[in-house]
Write an enzyme that holds these catalytic residues in place. Structure first.
Site, PDB file in Angstrom:
ATOM      1  N   ASN A   7       0.823  -1.201   0.000  1.00  0.00           N
ATOM      2  CA  ASN A   7       0.000   0.000   0.000  1.00  0.00           C
ATOM      3  C   ASN A   7       0.854   1.246   0.000  1.00  0.00           C
ATOM      4  OD1 ASN A   7      -0.288   1.834   2.566  1.00  0.00           O
ATOM      5  ND2 ASN A   7       0.058  -0.243   3.353  1.00  0.00           N
ATOM      6  N   CYS A  20       6.177   4.878   8.895  1.00  0.00           N
ATOM      7  CA  CYS A  20       5.420   4.855   7.640  1.00  0.00           C
ATOM      8  C   CYS A  20       6.373   4.970   6.460  1.00  0.00           C
ATOM      9  CB  CYS A  20       4.404   6.004   7.594  1.00  0.00           C
ATOM     10  SG  CYS A  20       3.497   6.008   6.038  1.00  0.00           S
ATOM     11  N   THR A  73       4.757  -1.722   7.943  1.00  0.00           N
ATOM     12  CA  THR A  73       4.960  -2.509   6.718  1.00  0.00           C
ATOM     13  C   THR A  73       6.428  -2.568   6.286  1.00  0.00           C
ATOM     14  OG1 THR A  73       4.426  -0.492   5.532  1.00  0.00           O
ATOM     15  CG2 THR A  73       2.667  -2.098   5.781  1.00  0.00           C
TER      16      THR A  73
HETATM   17  C1  LIG Z   1      -4.041   0.145   3.910  1.00  0.00           C
HETATM   18  C2  LIG Z   1      -3.089   0.254   5.063  1.00  0.00           C
HETATM   19  C3  LIG Z   1      -2.955   1.465   5.740  1.00  0.00           C
HETATM   20  C4  LIG Z   1      -2.085   1.584   6.813  1.00  0.00           C
HETATM   21  N1  LIG Z   1      -1.975   2.787   7.472  1.00  0.00           N
HETATM   22  C5  LIG Z   1      -1.165   2.880   8.559  1.00  0.00           C
HETATM   23  C6  LIG Z   1      -1.105   4.086   9.312  1.00  0.00           C
HETATM   24  O1  LIG Z   1      -1.762   5.094   9.025  1.00  0.00           O
HETATM   25  N2  LIG Z   1      -0.290   4.111  10.401  1.00  0.00           N
HETATM   26  C7  LIG Z   1       0.448   3.037  10.799  1.00  0.00           C
HETATM   27  O2  LIG Z   1       1.144   3.123  11.802  1.00  0.00           O
HETATM   28  N3  LIG Z   1       0.389   1.880  10.095  1.00  0.00           N
HETATM   29  C8  LIG Z   1      -0.389   1.784   8.995  1.00  0.00           C
HETATM   30  N4  LIG Z   1      -0.455   0.591   8.304  1.00  0.00           N
HETATM   31  C9  LIG Z   1       0.363  -0.550   8.747  1.00  0.00           C
HETATM   32  C10 LIG Z   1      -0.446  -1.523   9.600  1.00  0.00           C
HETATM   33  O3  LIG Z   1      -0.925  -0.897  10.761  1.00  0.00           O
HETATM   34  C11 LIG Z   1       0.398  -2.745   9.987  1.00  0.00           C
HETATM   35  O4  LIG Z   1       1.488  -2.317  10.764  1.00  0.00           O
HETATM   36  C12 LIG Z   1       0.950  -3.498   8.791  1.00  0.00           C
HETATM   37  O5  LIG Z   1      -0.009  -3.550   7.768  1.00  0.00           O
HETATM   38  C13 LIG Z   1       1.411  -4.907   9.139  1.00  0.00           C
HETATM   39  O6  LIG Z   1       0.365  -5.685   9.669  1.00  0.00           O
HETATM   40  P1  LIG Z   1      -0.541  -6.691   8.758  1.00  0.00           P
HETATM   41  O7  LIG Z   1       0.406  -7.595   8.035  1.00  0.00           O
HETATM   42  O8  LIG Z   1      -1.426  -7.376   9.736  1.00  0.00           O
HETATM   43  O9  LIG Z   1      -1.257  -5.827   7.822  1.00  0.00           O
HETATM   44  C14 LIG Z   1      -1.316   0.460   7.216  1.00  0.00           C
HETATM   45  C15 LIG Z   1      -1.459  -0.753   6.539  1.00  0.00           C
HETATM   46  C16 LIG Z   1      -2.328  -0.878   5.484  1.00  0.00           C
HETATM   47  C17 LIG Z   1      -2.470  -2.191   4.771  1.00  0.00           C
END
Ligand SMILES: Cc1cc2nc3c(=O)[nH]c(=O)nc-3n(C[C@H](O)[C@H](O)[C@H](O)COP(=O)(O)O)c2cc1C
Ligand SMILES: Cc1cc2nc3c(=O)[nH]c(=O)nc-3n(C[C@H](O)[C@H](O)[C@H](O)COP(=O)(O)OP(=O)(O)OC[C@H]3O[C@@H](n4cnc5c(N)ncnc54)[C@H](O)[C@@H]3O)c2cc1C
Ligand code: FES
Lengths: 253, 301
Positions: B69, B129, B192
């Site tokens: 993303n 981020c 991420t």
């Molecule tokens: C669409 C999207 C938007 C995200 N926006 C943020 C954000 O605003 N702030 C943040 O700290 N992490 C953000 N993340 C990261 C997630 O909080 C998380 O740390 C990351 O996706 C890993 O976890 P997962 O594999 O369960 O998705 C975002 C992830 C996705 C997919």
């Protein structure tokens, strides 16, 4: 309220040589659904591909939802292999709807390819209560099954294909009537270039409504993937759309 | 004490399941799906001092077992967040962690200060981020910057401070040591992974900013490894985040040493995932406490 439904495939057949399929799913209960709305389809229970796929409702008959889709990548490829009896997980209803139509209004429908899907639900929703004028364009021949409702409920139906294998030869916009101001409302869905040139041709942008596409992560407004720059503000297609008016959209260039 | 209950620093969580920032909106969007008060908590979409429009399209792309993303921290900015979201968040009956982000260090301090006036559980510093030109991950890869920001926010804020880490940093445990010294209460492992997607049909990078953040099931083993290592160092409570899609994944994180977990991308596929995980946790922990299994895998090899 958005629901998670476990439907059963009752048919999934190829209806056009450009890999177009018509999928009918029995969802087992009657849900209030309106033209313009879409579903997020989980194409596999495994986590690859990970995201659901947005698909407009092509028609709703009692507890059966139909989708008209084109195979363009991994997700739709998997969808095209679903057999009768297989379970399909759907999130629905999602998104906004086309505006309400009044009796006897003159409505122009302009559909390109599988973009005819939401227009087909619209025409089935109002049938002959409204005067529909339908202009549908495809790249190549499609089976009559997918436009038969347009045939039945339109005052006028014009079909064109780019290779001339069905209807007129050429892009459907070439065959639109000159006086577009004659119509009370104009609804369109299809490739963005088509939407853009239609938008340029219509003077009163407030009459125009598009069903738009944008890549979606969730379809429910939590991920902000589907942002679209409008004329005055940003839209999120899954919540503010997919239907936006000609006054709201902006085309670059 | 309820079997599911866990403590992190000064906070009590009714269960270890939280939703991750950016994948649950500001919370209320999910209320239509289930009562989010059953969760251990939620982390709201990162907010910045001024509103941000976010990155141009496309913002999301798939890869095997995951997604990339490039949202670019689209958010309504502090003022609107306070006016439109805080009143609702203050009424929730679960932990609300507010994620803050900034391009300049001063923005974090300003945000922390303004937010002192409101009632919520903790601040999560998004120093990770990957989708912005300034701040974000660029702060998070530098040990001194992380320490400095954490230290100042801890001083200014009257709330517990968590730091969300980036896997892009080369010296994770050094960074966590700095956070501990600075007074941080927990670390979130991770945001991420920095990745790339090429659109082969058009022969160009998919995203305008070229690189984007990779998340989902594909990253789970990579994150788990770091949870394991950090647990061995016994520095700060660990909030595990990365690739959780089902309850087995939750257990794996707890066993590796996470006290809490955050669910990210899985919300996109299944808006009810948080509820389902809490229900499964209730079932699984009928006769055992979550606390008893945190880090347990370290004893079993
Ligand atoms: C669409 C999207 C938007 C995200 N926006 C943020 C954000 O605003 N702030 C943040 O700290 N992490 C953000 N993340 C990261 C997630 O909080 C998380 O740390 C990351 O996706 C890993 O976890 P997962 O594999 O369960 O998705 C975002 C992830 C996705 C997919
Ligand atoms: C509201 C809405 C309604 C739609 N209705 C229909 C319909 O009725 N019939 C139909 O054939 N198609 C429709 N689409 C487009 C359809 O969602 C995509 O063609 C489909 O997701 C492609 O998936 P894929 O895995 O085969 O392609 P891939 O290219 O492999 O998909 C990769 C990713 O990009 C996304 N994606 C790719 N193309 C599009 C696109 N044009 N729009 C949005 N996301 C895309 C996919 O969802 C997936 O997340 C609609 C899109 C939206 C937003
Ligand atoms: S697709 Fe997630 S917000 Fe629209």
């Amino acid at each position: 309220m958005v629901r998670e439904l476990f439907g059963e495939v009752i048919s999934n057949v190829k209806v056009g040589i450009k890999n177009i399929y018509l999928l009918k799913i029995k969802i087992g209960e009657v849900v209030e659904l309106y033209p313009g709305q879409f579903a997020m389809i989980k194409v596999t229970d495994s986590f690859d591909p990970f995201l659901r796929r947005p698909m407009s409702l092509y028609n709703v008959e009692k507890d059966i939802c139909s989708f008209l889709y084109q195979v363009v990548g991994r997700g739709t490829e998997i969808l095209s292999k679903k057999r009768i009896g297989e379970e399909v997980n759907l999130l629905l209803p999602l998104g906004n709807t086309f505006p309400k139509l009044n009796k006897q209004e003159k409505i122009l429908l302009v559909g390109g390819g599988v973009g005819i899907a939401p227009l087909n639900f619209l025409i089935n929703f109002y049938k002959d209560k409204v005067n529909f004028y339908s202009y549908l364009g495809f790249s190549s021949i499609v089976s009559e099954e997918i436009y038969k409702d347009f045939k039945e409920y339109s005052r006028e139906l014009v079909i064109s294909t780019e290779d001339g294998s069905l209807g007129f030869k050429g892009k459907v916009l070439e065959f639109l009537p000159d006086d577009l101001e004659y119509f009370d409302k104009i609804f369109s869905c299809g490739p963005s270039l088509m939407l853009e040139s239609l938008w340029r041709r219509v003077k009163d942008k407030g009459k125009l409504y598009f069903s738009l596409e944008e890549k979606m992560g969730c379809g429910i407004g939590i991920c902000l993937s589907c942002a679209l720059k409008g004329r005055d503000r940003m839209f999120h297609v899954c919540k503010d759309g997919p239907v936006l008016s000609g006054m709201e959209v902006q085309f670059d260039g | 004490m309820d079997n599911l209950e866990v403590k992190v620093g000064s906070l009590v969580f009714k269960n270890p399941i939280l939703l991750a920032s950016g994948t649950c909106g500001y919370g209320k969007e999910l209320m239509e799906f289930y009562d989010i008060n059953i969760l251990g908590g939620i982390v709201t979409k990162s907010i910045t001092l001024k509103s941000r429009e976010g990155n141009p399209n496309p913002r999301i792309w798939e890869s095997y077992g995951g997604i990339l993303n490039s949202i670019g921290l689209e958010n309504k900015g502090l003022e609107k967040f306070i006016a439109e979201e805080i009143p609702y968040l203050e009424k929730l009956n679960t932990n609300v962690v507010i994620s803050i982000a900034g391009e300049k260090q001063e923005e974090f301090y300003e945000l922390a200060k303004e937010l002192n006036n409101y009632n919520f559980s903790a601040l999560e510093l998004n120093l990770s981020c990957p989708n912005v030109d300034n701040g974000g991950m660029l702060f998070g890869v530098d040990k001194e910057t992380v320490k400095e920001i954490t230290k100042k926010v801890v001083k200014i804020s009257d709330k517990p401070v968590w730091v969300k880490l980036t896997p892009q940093a080369s010296n994770i445990s050094e960074i966590v040591k700095g956070i501990k010294k600075a007074g941080g209460e927990a670390v979130v492992v991770f945001n991420t992974y920095l990745g790339l997607a090429i659109d082969w049909k058009n022969r160009r990078p998919v995203f305008k900013r070229v690189f984007a953040g990779y998340s989902g099931p594909a990253i789970k083993p990579l994150v788990l490894r770091h949870v394991w290592e950090l647990y061995e160092e016994n520095l700060l409570p660990i909030v595990g985040c990365g690739g959780i899609v089902n309850f087995c994944d939750v257990l794996e994180y707890l066993l590796a040493g996470a006290t809490l977990v955050q669910i990210g991308s899985a919300n996109l596929r299944d808006p009810w995932i948080g509820k389902k995980l809490v229900e499964e946790a209730r079932e699984y922990f009928k006769y055992e406490r979550v606390n008893e299994i945190i880090g347990l895998a370290h004893k079993n090899y």
